[in-house]
Design an enzyme around this catalytic site. Structure first.
Site, mmCIF file in Angstrom:
data_model
loop_
_atom_site.group_PDB
_atom_site.id
_atom_site.type_symbol
_atom_site.label_atom_id
_atom_site.label_comp_id
_atom_site.label_asym_id
_atom_site.label_seq_id
_atom_site.Cartn_x
_atom_site.Cartn_y
_atom_site.Cartn_z
ATOM 1 N N TYR A 1 6.880 -22.920 8.842
ATOM 2 C CA TYR A 1 5.987 -22.184 9.749
ATOM 3 C C TYR A 1 6.395 -22.506 11.173
ATOM 4 C CZ TYR A 1 2.203 -20.607 6.689
ATOM 5 O OH TYR A 1 1.448 -19.943 5.771
ATOM 6 N N GLY B 1 0.783 -1.238 0.000
ATOM 7 C CA GLY B 1 0.000 0.000 0.000
ATOM 8 C C GLY B 1 0.810 1.280 0.000
HETATM 9 C C1 LIG Z 1 -5.384 -16.698 10.161
HETATM 10 C C2 LIG Z 1 -4.510 -16.118 9.091
HETATM 11 C C3 LIG Z 1 -4.032 -16.943 8.093
HETATM 12 C C4 LIG Z 1 -3.201 -16.422 7.095
HETATM 13 N N1 LIG Z 1 -2.755 -17.253 6.111
HETATM 14 C C5 LIG Z 1 -1.990 -16.761 5.108
HETATM 15 C C6 LIG Z 1 -1.531 -17.621 4.056
HETATM 16 O O1 LIG Z 1 -1.810 -18.813 4.020
HETATM 17 N N2 LIG Z 1 -0.786 -17.062 3.070
HETATM 18 C C7 LIG Z 1 -0.481 -15.734 3.060
HETATM 19 O O2 LIG Z 1 0.180 -15.291 2.129
HETATM 20 N N3 LIG Z 1 -0.874 -14.927 4.057
HETATM 21 C C8 LIG Z 1 -1.633 -15.392 5.063
HETATM 22 N N4 LIG Z 1 -2.058 -14.560 6.065
HETATM 23 C C9 LIG Z 1 -1.732 -13.135 6.019
HETATM 24 C C10 LIG Z 1 -2.772 -12.301 5.215
HETATM 25 O O3 LIG Z 1 -3.983 -12.989 5.092
HETATM 26 C C11 LIG Z 1 -2.201 -11.951 3.861
HETATM 27 O O4 LIG Z 1 -1.126 -11.079 4.032
HETATM 28 C C12 LIG Z 1 -3.216 -11.361 2.871
HETATM 29 O O5 LIG Z 1 -2.625 -11.321 1.601
HETATM 30 C C13 LIG Z 1 -3.695 -9.979 3.254
HETATM 31 O O6 LIG Z 1 -4.805 -9.666 2.441
HETATM 32 P P1 LIG Z 1 -5.919 -8.646 2.929
HETATM 33 O O7 LIG Z 1 -6.894 -8.494 1.805
HETATM 34 O O8 LIG Z 1 -6.467 -9.033 4.218
HETATM 35 O O9 LIG Z 1 -5.042 -7.321 3.038
HETATM 36 P P2 LIG Z 1 -5.020 -6.230 4.195
HETATM 37 O O10 LIG Z 1 -4.646 -6.827 5.475
HETATM 38 O O11 LIG Z 1 -6.275 -5.441 4.145
HETATM 39 O O12 LIG Z 1 -3.832 -5.312 3.667
HETATM 40 C C14 LIG Z 1 -2.512 -5.777 3.651
HETATM 41 C C15 LIG Z 1 -1.633 -4.720 2.987
HETATM 42 O O13 LIG Z 1 -1.996 -4.600 1.623
HETATM 43 C C16 LIG Z 1 -2.433 -3.288 1.325
HETATM 44 N N5 LIG Z 1 -3.556 -3.421 0.391
HETATM 45 C C17 LIG Z 1 -4.707 -4.101 0.575
HETATM 46 N N6 LIG Z 1 -5.475 -4.012 -0.523
HETATM 47 C C18 LIG Z 1 -4.800 -3.245 -1.409
HETATM 48 C C19 LIG Z 1 -5.074 -2.765 -2.723
HETATM 49 N N7 LIG Z 1 -6.214 -3.067 -3.379
HETATM 50 N N8 LIG Z 1 -4.153 -2.002 -3.331
HETATM 51 C C20 LIG Z 1 -2.981 -1.677 -2.713
HETATM 52 N N9 LIG Z 1 -2.672 -2.087 -1.468
HETATM 53 C C21 LIG Z 1 -3.577 -2.869 -0.838
HETATM 54 C C22 LIG Z 1 -2.808 -2.667 2.643
HETATM 55 O O14 LIG Z 1 -2.672 -1.271 2.630
HETATM 56 C C23 LIG Z 1 -1.812 -3.324 3.575
HETATM 57 O O15 LIG Z 1 -0.594 -2.672 3.526
HETATM 58 C C24 LIG Z 1 -2.865 -15.049 7.098
HETATM 59 C C25 LIG Z 1 -3.350 -14.224 8.110
HETATM 60 C C26 LIG Z 1 -4.165 -14.753 9.099
HETATM 61 C C27 LIG Z 1 -4.676 -13.840 10.171
#
Ligand SMILES: Cc1cc2nc3c(=O)[nH]c(=O)nc-3n(C[C@H](O)[C@H](O)[C@H](O)COP(=O)(O)OP(=O)(O)OC[C@H]3O[C@@H](n4cnc5c(N)ncnc54)[C@H](O)[C@@H]3O)c2cc1C
Length: 627
Positions: free
Chosen positions: A527, A318
């Site tokens: 992990y 972001g």
């Molecule tokens: C229980 C759990 C399990 C998880 N498992 C995984 C996994 O298996 N693999 C994995 O990779 N990650 C995993 N994660 C981490 C997380 O889900 C990832 O990082 C995911 O990609 C974040 O996506 P989000 O839409 O929730 O983004 P957000 O949390 O909303 O944002 C993350 C970042 O991306 C930016 N962002 C969001 N949308 C946009 C956009 N459209 N344009 C520009 N910037 C943007 C935000 O500003 C922020 O900096 C997990 C997290 C949890 C809590």
């Protein structure tokens, strides 16, 4: 044009501080528009409002509330014994009750910005619940504050664009009026990427992308689809399935995370062995930056047009702009979707099996090797057999494994498997895989155990909430490492965590467990789950963060990466100068200064805009990265 936003009334006190904004919400989305997150997601923890782990003292078992998951309401009869013996957690101890919702500070409002916005949005909200949910992600620190504390800074307003043009207007006006924009997807990041900077005095607007959630087209000749970036993982797969295709991208957060979030964090899914990581899936994207919108002019299979700028956007968290849509590679729906599991005498045997799979490029869609503690943890969270027959079969299997084959139940390791693809390819894959397993004394432990292992995935964050309310705080870390370093990295990190915890006065031996997964010919992803008892600690989160920091240094010293897929955010920013040559940081800073000179996208992730002054010898970045 109806300038709806111009009708907002900002009530200030005599000092000029905002007391109220009226109306709090303006929504001109359609009735089908996604509901605001607080209506279904907890305000003080992870996941759906109706889903929680509880312990029933009268029935001596734990259970999952609600009815969303197949195992909901079924008795977890082995939970109490395991967590008492192997973790030190007393499920009968009085749970520490979390607050319903923290107090939220009044917003800063930049009235000219709001007024110029007109009605270029789908929803605009000053609601405290929305402002709070848009001010954090899901690290331990953020979840602990959601339950028992407060954030230092809140998003002042949440805007939901409904189309690309809304985003272009938002960015233009933010530059003009000096407003900060923070893109928001599902809010599931675990790097403090969405935690806002206390010192930011400008109005902070969280741009929630979830109303831009359409699949715009599917092209089955070229196997491509185009989707808006706010679409949530499970919805994307559901929509694509209607056309007989899928992405296969399945992070463990797939129920809540979005396509845009995956791109911005360089995410990886559990089936990456078959479908690839996000960078293998995204073929084109549209990103709105303060100096314009960037996208490729067509979707070519591959190009050599100089450096690929997408790789600067993927993982940019972001700080450069907002991704509004992406063209993605799709695959035919798999004919076969089959689970299995294997038992190995030890984690070391299992690791050799994983290495040989990678060496021979035998890649089931997913394979996860868990160590003995994690295997027993999984058993504790598996429901009791629901019939006499399955209970009997389980006992026989256990007898055969431990008495006849001589596997030590306190040493063995388990690999869960998921095969996807065509019948022929998965059959061939299984044949090779079982041959390799046999060479490492791997024995089948059945399909149901494999399925259960993957189901547990969706419980992990709920388990952390349960533990936190019983004085145990936990977090997962991930890294990738060359094969030759995987086992020493696990062993040394465990030692380090125990040593750090003892130094900090943690009373019970910490819970540390490992999973090897996501195969590459050159290495694998590891992990690490860490849980510590927080009883008696003055500042439990600070203690945990110190332990995690020392663990991360240890991982880096042992050849592991800073992150395989979670990213950097603000959590791991301090490590970056130690794993990236100084000119690399300068390239990122240079791009930031050119693309966003007014720092509209002031999330503060990845790098500081200026090189931070070193506070102590320890914090001083080394001139050359040492691995
Ligand atoms: C229980 C759990 C399990 C998880 N498992 C995984 C996994 O298996 N693999 C994995 O990779 N990650 C995993 N994660 C981490 C997380 O889900 C990832 O990082 C995911 O990609 C974040 O996506 P989000 O839409 O929730 O983004 P957000 O949390 O909303 O944002 C993350 C970042 O991306 C930016 N962002 C969001 N949308 C946009 C956009 N459209 N344009 C520009 N910037 C943007 C935000 O500003 C922020 O900096 C997990 C997290 C949890 C809590």
């Amino acid at each position: 044009m109806d300038k709806v936003a111009a009708k907002l009334r900002v009530v200030r006190n005599s000092l000029g501080h905002v007391q109220a904004v009226e109306p709090t919400i303006i929504d001109h989305g359609s009735p089908e528009a996604p509901r605001p997150k607080y209506e279904y997601f907890k305000l003080n923890g992870w996941g759906y409002n109706d889903t929680k782990i509880l312990f029933d003292s009268a029935k001596n078992c734990g259970y999952v509330t609600g009815s969303r998951y197949s195992f909901a309401k079924l008795p977890l009869t082995q939970l109490e014994e395991f967590v008492k013996r192997d973790v030190g957690l007393d499920v009968r101890s009085k749970a520490k009750l979390p607050q319903d919702m923290m107090a939220v500070d009044p917003p800063y409002v930049n009235e000219p910005f709001i007024s110029d916005l007109g009605d270029s949005f789908s929803r605009l909200s000053f609601d405290d619940r929305e402002r709070m949910t848009h001010s954090h992600g899901h690290t331990l620190d953020e979840m602990y504050r959601a339950k028992f504390g407060k954030f230092d800074r809140f998003a002042d307003c949440v805007v939901y664009p409904g189309e690309h043009d809304h985003v272009e207007k938002l960015v233009k006006l933010a530059v003009k009026h000096g407003v900060v924009l923070i893109p928001y997807g599902g809010g599931t990041n675990v790097t403090k990427a969405l935690l806002l900077l206390k010192e930011e005095k400008r109005m902070i607007v969280s741009i929630d992308m979830t109303r831009m959630n359409k699949v715009k087209w599917v092209d089955k000749v070229n196997m491509l689809a185009c989707a808006e970036s706010g679409i949530i993982g499970v919805d994307l797969e559901k929509e694509l399935q209607k056309s007989g295709v899928c992405t296969g991208h399945e992070p463990d957060s797939v129920e809540f995370s979005t396509l845009g979030g995956w791109i911005a964090t360089r995410a990886s899914g559990m089936k990456k062995n078959y479908y690839g990581n996000i960078e293998d899936i995204v073929m084109n994207l549209r990103v709105v930056t303060p100096i314009g919108t960037y996208e490729k002019l067509s979707v070519w299979p591959r190009i050599s047009n100089g450096p690929d700028l997408f790789h600067m956007i993927m993982g940019s968290e972001g700080i450069f702009g907002i991704v509004t849509e992406a063209t993605i590679r799709v695959r035919k729906l798999a004919e076969v979707h089959e689970y299995d599991s294997l038992v190995f005498p030890s984690f070391e045997d299992g690791e050799k099996f994983m290495w040989e799979l990678a060496r021979n490029r035998v890649y089931p869609a997913s394979v996860r090797l868990v160590d003995n503690i994690q295997f027993r943890f999984a058993v504790a969270f598996s429901v009791a057999p629901q019939s006499l027959k399955s209970d009997f079969l389980q006992r026989i299997a256990r007898f055969y494994l431990t008495r006849i084959k001589g596997y030590d139940p306190y040493k063995l390791a388990v690999a869960t498997l998921l095969f996807e693809g065509s019948t022929e390819e998965t059959q061939y894959q299984k044949k090779l895989l079982y041959e390799i397993a046999e060479r490492h004394s791997g024995m089948s432990a059945g399909e149901e155990n494999g399925r259960k292992g993957y189901r547990l995935t969706f419980l992990i964050a709920y388990i952390r909430d349960f533990a936190m309310e019983h004085d145990f705080i936990a977090e997962s870390l991930e890294t990738s490492a060359p094969w030759s370093k995987v086992l020493p990295l696990c062993e040394n990190t465990k030692k380090q965590v125990k040593e750090s915890a003892a130094k900090l006065g943690v009373t019970i031996d910490p819970f540390v467990t490992f999973r090897i997964t996501l195969l590459y010919e050159t290495g694998a992803t590891v992990y690490i789950y860490i849980a510590i008892c927080s009883r008696g600690l003055k500042d439990p989160v600070a203690a945990y963060e110190k332990i995690e920091e020392e663990a991360r240094w240890c991982i880096i010293r042992n050849g592991g990466s800073l992150s395989h897929h979670h990213g950097v955010g603000k959590l791991r920013k301090k490590f970056l100068p130690h794993v990236m040559a100084p000119c690399g940081l300068e390239i990122i800073r240079g791009m930031k200064q050119n693309v966003d000179p007014r720092n509209v996208f002031a999330a503060g992730n990845i790098v500081d805009l200026e090189e931070p002054k070193a506070k102590s010898g320890e914090d001083k970045p080394s001139p050359t990265p040492k691995l």
